[in-house]
Design an enzyme around this catalytic site. Structure first.
Site, short mmCIF file in Angstrom:
data_model
loop_
_atom_site.label_atom_id
_atom_site.label_comp_id
_atom_site.label_asym_id
_atom_site.label_seq_id
_atom_site.Cartn_x
_atom_site.Cartn_y
_atom_site.Cartn_z
N TYR A 45 0.83 -1.19 0.00
CA TYR A 45 0.00 0.00 0.00
C TYR A 45 0.88 1.27 0.00
CZ TYR A 45 -3.64 -3.44 0.62
OH TYR A 45 -4.45 -4.52 0.43
N ARG A 103 -5.86 -15.63 10.43
CA ARG A 103 -6.99 -16.46 10.03
C ARG A 103 -7.58 -17.28 11.17
NH1 ARG A 103 -3.26 -17.44 5.80
NH2 ARG A 103 -3.66 -16.11 4.00
#
Length: 365
Positions: free
Chosen positions: A186, A323
């Site tokens: 990013y 996760r």
């Protein structure tokens, strides 16, 4: 039972109940219009408040910082009020939560940013990168990113100010601190990594110049809310979203040393986490430990045993479990007792409602 993960700990002005971090994970459930955090997000984070620290999903600092449909912002009063629901719910469960502040740079599409052309360090398009847009259905519609325009000096000043204001907004929203997203390809990563930055001014070229934007943004946020409420996330050895550095070990050791000068509260390292990825070299982790004297967090493919070793070996102070937290809201309890972990449903990660977000049960013996 994993002992090191449950030792008492100091993190700036906080005393986390354990060394388990819920790292930032995009879930794309913000209310529309307005990209506002909402009640189901408050429930989701509160369910996971037994983590020593929660870092929120990436939260865009402005309307043009957004990369994906339905992600939350933190630049309007309505968004601040939405996040206040989340932080109140987490604090009611005796949890701690930092806001991850996010500008995606070139990793977006005009449909997500009001028709504007994305901005980046340079006018270099990220190859083979897709983002999802709102295509009028509940399913995310994936599209290719477009070529960005190189940021002007005025753009750099404006985005730095946007980060500073977003940090203040996060504190107003009740967050315990902020994490600057300088990883995963990013905007800030697009300045740091040599192959994404072809600038010829003081923000490009040599390593010192490529780290300048990171330095200026961290300076602004530390001045605004205090170093003990600022963390930074880096992804030194990943090539996510097309950002590649020619000398990542050297560049990111220098970045760690730079951040150490700011006395920020933690440095959060995202390791490569796909299944057959190489492990981050121990020599690099030792170099990071030497360069940065604050709290070090690592995340990526950790289980209880691997986390225990990282802490006992002095390489990490806290460990992020990404996760596993999706399908195991009571993850610290499960790790402590050695209970089995549930698998998440990948089809419900992005977009949608309560299904796949807040309907995963706690463990029943």
């Amino acid at each position: 039972m994993s002992l090191s993960l449950f030792q008492p700990f100091t993190l700036g002005r906080l005393t986390p109940k354990n060394r388990i971090v819920m790292p930032p994970m995009t879930r794309s459930r913000a209310s529309q219009p307005g990209d506002v955090a909402n009640d189901i997000m408050a429930t989701y984070y509160a369910q996971r408040a037994s983590a020593g620290l929660i870092v929120s999903e990436g939260t865009q600092i402005s309307a043009t910082a957004k990369g994906y449909a339905w992600t939350p912002g933190i630049y309007t009063q309505e968004q601040i009020a939405g996040w206040r629901k989340v932080t109140d719910a987490v604090h009611a469960k005796d949890g701690a939560i930092f806001a991850q502040l996010w500008h995606v740079g070139r990793v977006t599409h005009p449909d997500n940013i009001g028709g504007e052309q994305p901005i980046s360090s340079s006018a270099i398009r990220a190859e083979n990168v897709k983002v999802f847009v709102d295509n009028g259905s509940d399913e995310p519609g994936f599209v290719d990113v477009v070529e960005p325009r190189a940021m002007t000096k005025d753009d750099i000043q404006q985005v730095t100010e946007d980060y500073r204001q977003a940090a203040l907004n996060a504190i107003e929203a009740g967050f315990d601190g902020i994490e600057l997203h300088a990883a995963n390809g990013y905007l800030i990563n697009q300045f740091i990594d040599s192959e994404a930055n072809d600038r010829s001014d003081e923000y490009g070229g040599c390593q010192e110049n490529r780290l300048r934007f990171l330095d200026e943004v961290v300076t602004a946020m530390v001045d605004a809310i205090g170093a003990d409420r600022v963390g930074v996330r880096l992804a030194p050895l990943t090539t996510l979203n097309g950002t590649v550095d020619a000398n990542p070990i050297e560049t990111y050791t220098a970045a760690a040393a730079l951040l150490n000068k700011h006395s920020i509260v933690y440095l959060h390292i995202a390791e490569v986490d796909w299944d057959d990825a190489p492990d981050t070299p121990v020599s690099f982790k030792r170099a990071m430990r030497k360069a940065f004297q604050g709290v070090l967090i690592y995340a990526g493919r950790y289980n209880a045993d691997k986390a225990e070793h990282a802490i006992n070996d002095g390489l990490a102070d806290m460990i992020g479990f990404g996760r596993p937290f999706v399908a195991n809201p009571d993850l610290p309890e499960r790790l402590f007792h050695g209970y089995p972990l549930e698998e998440h449903d990948p089809n419900t990660l992005f977009g949608g409602g309560e299904k796949g977000l807040i309907d995963y049960p706690t463990y029943k013996a």
